[in-house]
Every structure is written in C-alpha cells, then in structure tokens.
Scaffold this motif. Structure first.
Motif, PDB file in Angstrom:
ATOM      1  N   ASN A 119      18.970 -51.125 -18.033  1.00  0.00           N
ATOM      2  CA  ASN A 119      18.730 -49.752 -17.450  1.00  0.00           C
ATOM      3  C   ASN A 119      17.345 -49.533 -17.614  1.00  0.00           C
ATOM      4  N   GLY A 136      22.428 -57.050 -11.930  1.00  0.00           N
ATOM      5  CA  GLY A 136      22.891 -55.908 -12.212  1.00  0.00           C
ATOM      6  C   GLY A 136      22.810 -55.427 -13.570  1.00  0.00           C
ATOM      7  N   GLU A 149      22.894 -46.956 -11.965  1.00  0.00           N
ATOM      8  CA  GLU A 149      23.434 -46.886 -10.549  1.00  0.00           C
ATOM      9  C   GLU A 149      23.651 -45.569 -10.255  1.00  0.00           C
ATOM     10  N   GLU A 150      24.412 -44.747 -11.062  1.00  0.00           N
ATOM     11  CA  GLU A 150      24.820 -43.240 -11.209  1.00  0.00           C
ATOM     12  C   GLU A 150      23.520 -42.494 -10.860  1.00  0.00           C
ATOM     13  N   PHE A 175      19.822 -53.491  -2.779  1.00  0.00           N
ATOM     14  CA  PHE A 175      20.419 -53.992  -3.805  1.00  0.00           C
ATOM     15  C   PHE A 175      21.154 -55.455  -3.400  1.00  0.00           C
ATOM     16  N   PHE A 227      24.820 -56.086  -8.764  1.00  0.00           N
ATOM     17  CA  PHE A 227      25.456 -54.698  -9.176  1.00  0.00           C
ATOM     18  C   PHE A 227      25.835 -54.960 -10.501  1.00  0.00           C
ATOM     19  N   SER A 228      26.206 -53.864 -11.276  1.00  0.00           N
ATOM     20  CA  SER A 228      26.389 -54.064 -12.672  1.00  0.00           C
ATOM     21  C   SER A 228      27.584 -54.598 -12.764  1.00  0.00           C
ATOM     22  N   ASN A 251      31.337 -49.157  -5.549  1.00  0.00           N
ATOM     23  CA  ASN A 251      29.927 -48.889  -6.247  1.00  0.00           C
ATOM     24  C   ASN A 251      29.484 -47.768  -5.901  1.00  0.00           C
ATOM     25  N   LEU A 269      26.639 -46.777  -5.175  1.00  0.00           N
ATOM     26  CA  LEU A 269      25.786 -46.876  -4.094  1.00  0.00           C
ATOM     27  C   LEU A 269      26.393 -47.346  -2.750  1.00  0.00           C
ATOM     28  N   CYS A 290      22.873 -53.090   1.082  1.00  0.00           N
ATOM     29  CA  CYS A 290      23.495 -53.889   0.197  1.00  0.00           C
ATOM     30  C   CYS A 290      23.804 -55.494   0.593  1.00  0.00           C
TER      31      CYS A 290
END
Length: 531
Positions: A213, A235, A240-241, A257, A260-261, A268, A270, A278
């Motif tokens: 993060n 990720g 992302e939020e 992106f 991803f997490s 997701n 996003l 993506c």
C-alpha cells in the motif's frame, strides 16, 4: 542413474529438450501443477521440479519430496514456493531474475499509452459501430512528468523508454544514488515530491512490508489532480478501494493495472470503471520472455543436477562443493550482517565496505561479498539473491570495496560490514564460533557478544539506569518472551545499545510503548532467516 525432473507447468518444448539433451530423465506434465494432491503423490520420485506460477510448492508438497534437490522457477517471482520449508528440506530454489525485464517494462509503457488515449474503451466503442470520436479525448505523453517508484532492473528500463518519449522522469528509490540517477537522466526525489509532481505514476517495486500500500489512501490524496496510475509490478502496492474512490471523484484521471491484490482476479473494485484499463497479469507474457526464462531455468537446473554448479539460487550461495563445507557458516554470517544493516538503512547507499580479518580473509570473498550485499538489499527486495544483488548494486551506483588483513584481534577471523550514505556510516562486525554459529560482536563500535535469532529487537540509548527494567517490563506486559539479552556501551554514561533475541515478532503497539518512554533514541525490530 540419470536425475529425474518433473516439469509441472507449461514450459516450451525447446526447454524440455534441453533436459533430454543433457541426459536428464524429464517428465513433462504441464497441467499437473494445478492438482496439488496428485503433485504430492508423485513428487517423491523426482530430483528436480521445473515450474512457472501455477504450481504451488507448499510445505505439504515438500514434505513428500524426499528426493528433491532443486526447484527451478521460470520467472522472477517465487511467492508460490515456500522457501523456508525448502531450505529446511535442503532443496535449492532457483529463479531467472533477468529473463522478462524488457517485456514487463514494455507492458508498463503500453498500459500508459492505453490509459492516456483510452484505447480499450475507444476500440470497444468502435467495434460496436458508435464512432464516438469526441467521447475519447486523450492526453499526450510528451513533456508530461512520469513518476517511477522503484528504479531497479525493470524500472530503469521504463525510465529509459519514457525519456525516449520525451517525458520528464522523476524516480523514487531508496537505493538509487544521485550519481546513478544523473547517469540515467532522471531526477531522484523523495516519495512525497514524486506524488505532487507526477502526471503519470508507474510502480516497479516488489511487495514487502515497506512497499505494501505504498499508494495508500493518504498518498493517493497527495497526488496531482488528474494523475494516471500504472501498476504492472505486484498486487497490493496500491490501496484498490482508495484508488476506486479517487477515480470516481475525478482526482485520479485514469489507471492501468496488470496485477491485483487477489489473483486470479475474478472480481475487483476497479473492474467496470470507465477510466481503468485491466489486463490479466500479462507483464511477462510475450513469446520471447517465456522462451528466455524457460531455457534459462532448464540450463540452470541441468547444471546443478549434473555438475553441482549453483546459479541464481535464492537460498544457497554460488560456491563450489569444496568451498561450501567450510564457508557455509561464514556465508550465513555475511547475510546476517547485511540484513542487520539493510533493515536499519532507509536512505540511499553510496558504498558498502567489507573488512575480512584472519581466516575469513582466506575464503571465497566474492561469495561472501555477494551474501553481505544480498542481505542488505533483501530488506527492500526479497527476490534479490547472491547472484543478482551485486548486479543491482552496480546498476544503482553503489560502490563495493573489500579489505583483507591478517589476524589482528581475539578471534581467529571476523567480518565487518560498513554502509555509507550521505548522512552517516553504519557498521556491524561478526564472527563464527567453533560451534558453527554466527555471532554479532560489534555494533556502532561497541563490543558485544550476541547470538542471532529469527526475531530480534535493537535499541539505542544513553547509558542511564532503567533501560533493562523498562525493556523487560514492557515486553513482559506484551507477552514477548526474551531468549537472549545483550548490552553494550562505549563508556559509562555514553552511548549504549541493547540487542534482544525474542521468541516472536514484537507488535507495533509494544514498540510504540518503548518509544513513548523517551529513554530510547531508536527502537527497531529485526528479522533474520535462520536455516
């Protein structure tokens, strides 16, 4: 009997043929890695396992791998391999650190273009027969400022390509020196300045405790309005939020992106946003890159199984079989000394100076140097190994100097590692006792005798009463058991240090309690790989 290798992921036929040509019995089952139960059932028959990312080499798999000697990962990331379990099992883990760097860098540049010109949305609209030309107003890259977070192997290629596009490039990387940045043609800046200035931000760092993060809600709020963010690294580097909120509000103009997490990313936050591009982790997905890493891992594994040569190993030094027996404990010491300094240093390193005394000076100093440098750099990049660390250090303009001398003290041999930054020099010395265990014997010029543990706590303070009591009381209240407690000072009432070997990681709340006492200048938890 010929060694047996299992290829449990999709490797090129050319790579598989390398094993056959070298006289190795190879079993090519490219879908087996997806079936963990079947893999566990058969893994005991093989000396080597060649994989990509689909195969998960867990502790349970390794428990069944009684004959396994080497795991080869065609690619950089080894998150799918339980490396501590492999080390305990005596299994070497190899990767191919440089095979897909250009491909990943090119994908980041492509994603930046796609984001700037809304190419995916425009393509979908045109396919639908809309011809909505005025709907897709983009921005130029020329003269824009690109902020590169992580100027290592891949990030430096992105910098070079961006300069070719006539972009201005600013880079944030704790290990990038001013001299190296100038040579690259980029401006070295701190993270907050990068966030404030960049029109585009691209990430090229591994996922660690320090980088997780790194683009948090707070840091995204510091960015320039209208920024576009590209992540083709890992990720979890971006909240992302928080990014989704910033995209919806218009503060962030767009994002692209590839990672991803949670992957595979079936859903997701996003997904579905109109200003987000993506792709399904395609950074290394080119014919050339896949072939390069497959051929490289096959050659490395074959060399090890047939000759004992070790290349690009993450958990074993590159030394000959004859050297390994004597040097093993010293290589571990070098790694511990480097890891100690690396975890304490959060500013650009200009030089690493390593002193060898007595019997240590008669060993393979290149391997010991590599182990020390690797230990330092693993603090910010856990994928660094003894082979890649010196290369990365050189790329970042870090000078490495070695000094050897005859026995000059009470120990038969010792090592001292010193890191030089613009602000300070930091050094630590160690030796190997007759039991083969590494020990720390000097920190900041203060003599100590400290056993190395997996979890440690390092503090600095003035030599005043109450230090031992405070450490014991606060850690005790927090449920932290102390296995070993070492103290040292340079003079009565002068500078003092404490190094504690504890049974578990010290929680942040406990560290804060120690800081709040006002007794300590520094309170730092340390982690070490104890094989």
């Amino acid at each position: 009997m010929a060694p047996k290798v299992l290829v449990s992921d999709k490797l090129s036929e050319t790579a598989v043929q390398i094993f056959r040509d070298r006289g190795i019995d190879v079993d090519f089952q490219p879908d087996l890695g997806k079936d963990k139960d079947k893999l566990a059932e058969v893994i005991g028959k093989y000396d080597g396992l060649a994989i990509r990312s689909a195969t998960k080499v867990t502790e349970a798999i390794l428990a069944k791998a009684d004959n396994l000697k080497v795991i080869g990962r065609a690619g950089i990331g080894t998150d799918n391999i339980d490396k501590p379990a492999a080390s305990k099992k005596g299994v070497i883990v190899m990767n191919t650190p440089f095979g897909n760097t250009i491909t990943t860098a090119e994908h980041a540049i492509a994603m930046m273009f796609a984001c700037a010109r809304q190419i995916p949305e425009a393509s979908a609209s045109t396919h639908a027969g809309e011809w909505a030309k005025s709907k897709f107003m983009g921005v130029e890259l020329t003269a824009k400022t690109l902020g590169v977070i992580g100027a290592g192997n891949i990030g430096s290629i992105v910098c070079d390509r961006a300069l070719g596009l006539r972009m201005k490039v600013v880079a944030y990387d704790p290990f990038l020196s001013e001299e190296k940045a100038a040579k690259m043609g980029v401006e070295k800046v701190e993270l907050d300045e990068l966030l404030a200035r960049a029109d585009f931000i691209t990430l090229h760092v591994p996922l660690t405790d320090q980088t997780r993060n790194i683009l948090s809600k707070e840091n995204i709020a510091k960015t320039k309005k209208g920024v576009r963010i590209i992540n083709c690294a890992r990720g979890g580097l971006v909240d992302e939020e928080a990014l989704a909120e910033a995209l919806k509000s218009g503060h962030v103009a767009g994002a692209a992106f590839d990672v991803f997490s949670v992957e595979p990313a079936k859903e997701n936050v996003l997904f579905g946003l109109p200003n987000v591009v993506c792709t399904p982790h395609l950074g290394a997905a080119t014919t050339e890159a896949q072939e390069n890493v497959a051929l490289q891992v096959a050659e490395q594994m074959a060399d090890y199984l047939l000759t004992g040569a070790v290349q690009n190993a993450l958990n074993m030094p590159s030394v000959t079989a004859e050297e390994a027996k004597v040097m093993g404990p010293w290589i571990k010491l070098a790694d511990h000394l480097g890891a100690f300094i690396g975890q304490l240093t959060d500013e650009p390193i200009k030089a690493i100076n390593i002193l060898y005394d007595g019997v240590a000076s008669e060993m393979n100093l290149e391997a010991l140097n590599s182990a020390a440098v690797s230990g330092i750099m693993k603090a910010v990049n856990p994928d660094v190994n003894m082979v890649s660390a010196p290369v990365i250090a050189k790329e970042r303009g870090i000078q490495i100097a070695t000094t050897s001398q005859d026995k000059s003290g009470a120990f038969e041999g010792y090592m001292k590692v010193t890191v030089v930054t613009d602000k300070r020099e930091r050094s630590i010395g160690g030796t190997v006792f007759s039991d083969g265990k590494p020990r720390f014997i000097q920190i900041k010029g203060i003599n100590i005798d400290a056993e190395v543990g997996a979890h440690m706590l390092y503090t600095t303070n003035k030599d005043v009463p109450g230090i031992i009591g405070t450490l014991g009381a606060v850690l005790g209240e927090g449920g932290v058991n102390i296995a070993n407690f070492t103290l040292g000072r340079n003079a009565p009432g002068g500078d003092a240090i404490a190094l504690l070997y504890v049974d578990a990681q010290v929680e942040p709340a406990i560290l804060q309690k120690l800081k709040d006492t006002g007794l300590f200048q520094q309170v730092k938890p340390l982690e070490f790989e104890i094989a």
